[in-house]
Enzyme design. Structure first.
Site, PDB file in Angstrom:
ATOM      1  N   HIS A  62       1.154  -1.083  -0.272  1.00  0.00           N
ATOM      2  CA  HIS A  62      -0.086  -0.091  -0.006  1.00  0.00           C
ATOM      3  C   HIS A  62       0.884   1.339  -0.089  1.00  0.00           C
ATOM      4  CE1 HIS A  62       1.428  -0.481   4.016  1.00  0.00           C
ATOM      5  NE2 HIS A  62       0.845   0.630   4.301  1.00  0.00           N
ATOM      6  N   HIS A 104       5.639   6.438  -1.377  1.00  0.00           N
ATOM      7  CA  HIS A 104       6.787   5.108  -1.626  1.00  0.00           C
ATOM      8  C   HIS A 104       5.873   4.275  -0.865  1.00  0.00           C
ATOM      9  CE1 HIS A 104       6.995   6.334   3.178  1.00  0.00           C
ATOM     10  NE2 HIS A 104       7.489   5.075   3.252  1.00  0.00           N
TER      11      HIS A 104
HETATM   12  O1  3AM Z   1       3.818   2.238   4.199  1.00  0.00           O
HETATM   13  P1  3AM Z   1       5.086   2.042   5.422  1.00  0.00           P
HETATM   14  O2  3AM Z   1       5.528   1.101   5.030  1.00  0.00           O
HETATM   15  O3  3AM Z   1       6.258   3.065   5.073  1.00  0.00           O
HETATM   16  O4  3AM Z   1       6.059   1.934   8.980  1.00  0.00           O
HETATM   17  C1  3AM Z   1       4.199   1.934   9.210  1.00  0.00           C
HETATM   18  C2  3AM Z   1       3.915   1.382   8.007  1.00  0.00           C
HETATM   19  O5  3AM Z   1       4.523   2.586   7.241  1.00  0.00           O
HETATM   20  C3  3AM Z   1       3.804   3.262   9.811  1.00  0.00           C
HETATM   21  O6  3AM Z   1       2.741   3.742   9.095  1.00  0.00           O
HETATM   22  C4  3AM Z   1       2.157   2.477   7.943  1.00  0.00           C
HETATM   23  C5  3AM Z   1       1.265   1.325   8.382  1.00  0.00           C
HETATM   24  O7  3AM Z   1       1.263   1.040   8.663  1.00  0.00           O
HETATM   25  N1  3AM Z   1       3.956   3.542  11.158  1.00  0.00           N
HETATM   26  C6  3AM Z   1       4.334   2.727  12.104  1.00  0.00           C
HETATM   27  N2  3AM Z   1       3.992   3.266  12.925  1.00  0.00           N
HETATM   28  C7  3AM Z   1       4.519   4.372  12.471  1.00  0.00           C
HETATM   29  C8  3AM Z   1       5.014   5.240  14.107  1.00  0.00           C
HETATM   30  N3  3AM Z   1       4.957   5.186  14.579  1.00  0.00           N
HETATM   31  C9  3AM Z   1       4.284   4.389  11.742  1.00  0.00           C
HETATM   32  N4  3AM Z   1       4.508   5.755  11.109  1.00  0.00           N
HETATM   33  C10 3AM Z   1       4.965   6.656  11.768  1.00  0.00           C
HETATM   34  N5  3AM Z   1       4.895   6.133  13.054  1.00  0.00           N
END
Ligand code: 3AM
Length: 178
Positions: free
Chosen positions: A36, A120
């Site tokens: 996603h 990304h």
């Molecule tokens: O889209 P990506 O994979 O970069 O890493 C988690 C994921 O990012 C991020 O939110 C997206 C959906 O789960 N994520 C998880 N915990 C987080 C946090 N505490 C976070 N982003 C910022 N702060």
């Protein structure tokens, strides 16, 4: 519940991304179903907050647009590469939508996101991967460019942390007008 706002990706694109996967021992690849593009991570909220968030997102008026994934790269923390991703070709419409989502969420009472939006699609977490293998992957797939997709909605997801991978559930889809 733990929430985030994202674009889901159509199956053929996830399938295409899945062909990139492999070649980095120690990488934890994101399962195809979980691929996603995050617009905004929200985090833990209670039921009344979730309701506010849904109302604010439902009131957002945005237009559909085309999106092309292109290139691959990494995020690093403390000098170590932690995340491998597919990038997005320059896309003012995407930035505009992200901006609107951010504004809507602040209206719903969330603190502003301090980090700059870097669109990304995460492909893998790199906890124990060898740097040379990561560099090799990035070099090999630098020219990756997917077919454009049409983005005609965005989605509020909930996330449950699992042992192997998180389980994402699309809670609400918000349409973008033609
Ligand atoms: O889209 P990506 O994979 O970069 O890493 C988690 C994921 O990012 C991020 O939110 C997206 C959906 O789960 N994520 C998880 N915990 C987080 C946090 N505490 C976070 N982003 C910022 N702060």
């Amino acid at each position: 519940m733990r929430l985030f706002v994202a674009l889901d990706l159509p199956w053929p694109l996830r399938e295409h991304l899945a062909t990139l996967i492999g070649g980095i021992p120690g990488a934890r690849w994101v399962p195809d179903d979980n691929l996603h593009l995050t617009l905004r991570f929200i985090g833990e909220v209670n039921a009344p907050q979730a309701e506010e968030i849904d109302l604010a997102l439902a009131a957002l008026r945005g237009r559909a647009f085309a999106l092309t994934l292109a290139g691959v790269g990494t995020f690093a923390k403390g000098g170590r590469e932690t995340q491998l991703w597919a990038g997005v070709a320059r896309n003012p419409a995407l930035d505009h939508l992200q901006n609107k989502v951010e504004t809507a969420l602040q209206r719903a009472g969330l603190e502003p996101e301090r980090r700059r939006f870097t669109p990304h699609v995460t492909l893998a977490r790199l906890d124990n991967a060898v740097p040379q293998k990561i560099a090799g992957f990035v070099q090999a797939h630098n020219l990756f460019r997917a077919e454009p997709i049409r983005v005609d909605h965005f989605t509020l997801f909930s996330s449950r942390l699992g042992k192997e991978a998180s389980v994402y559930t699309a809670e609400v889809a918000y349409p973008l007008s033609a």
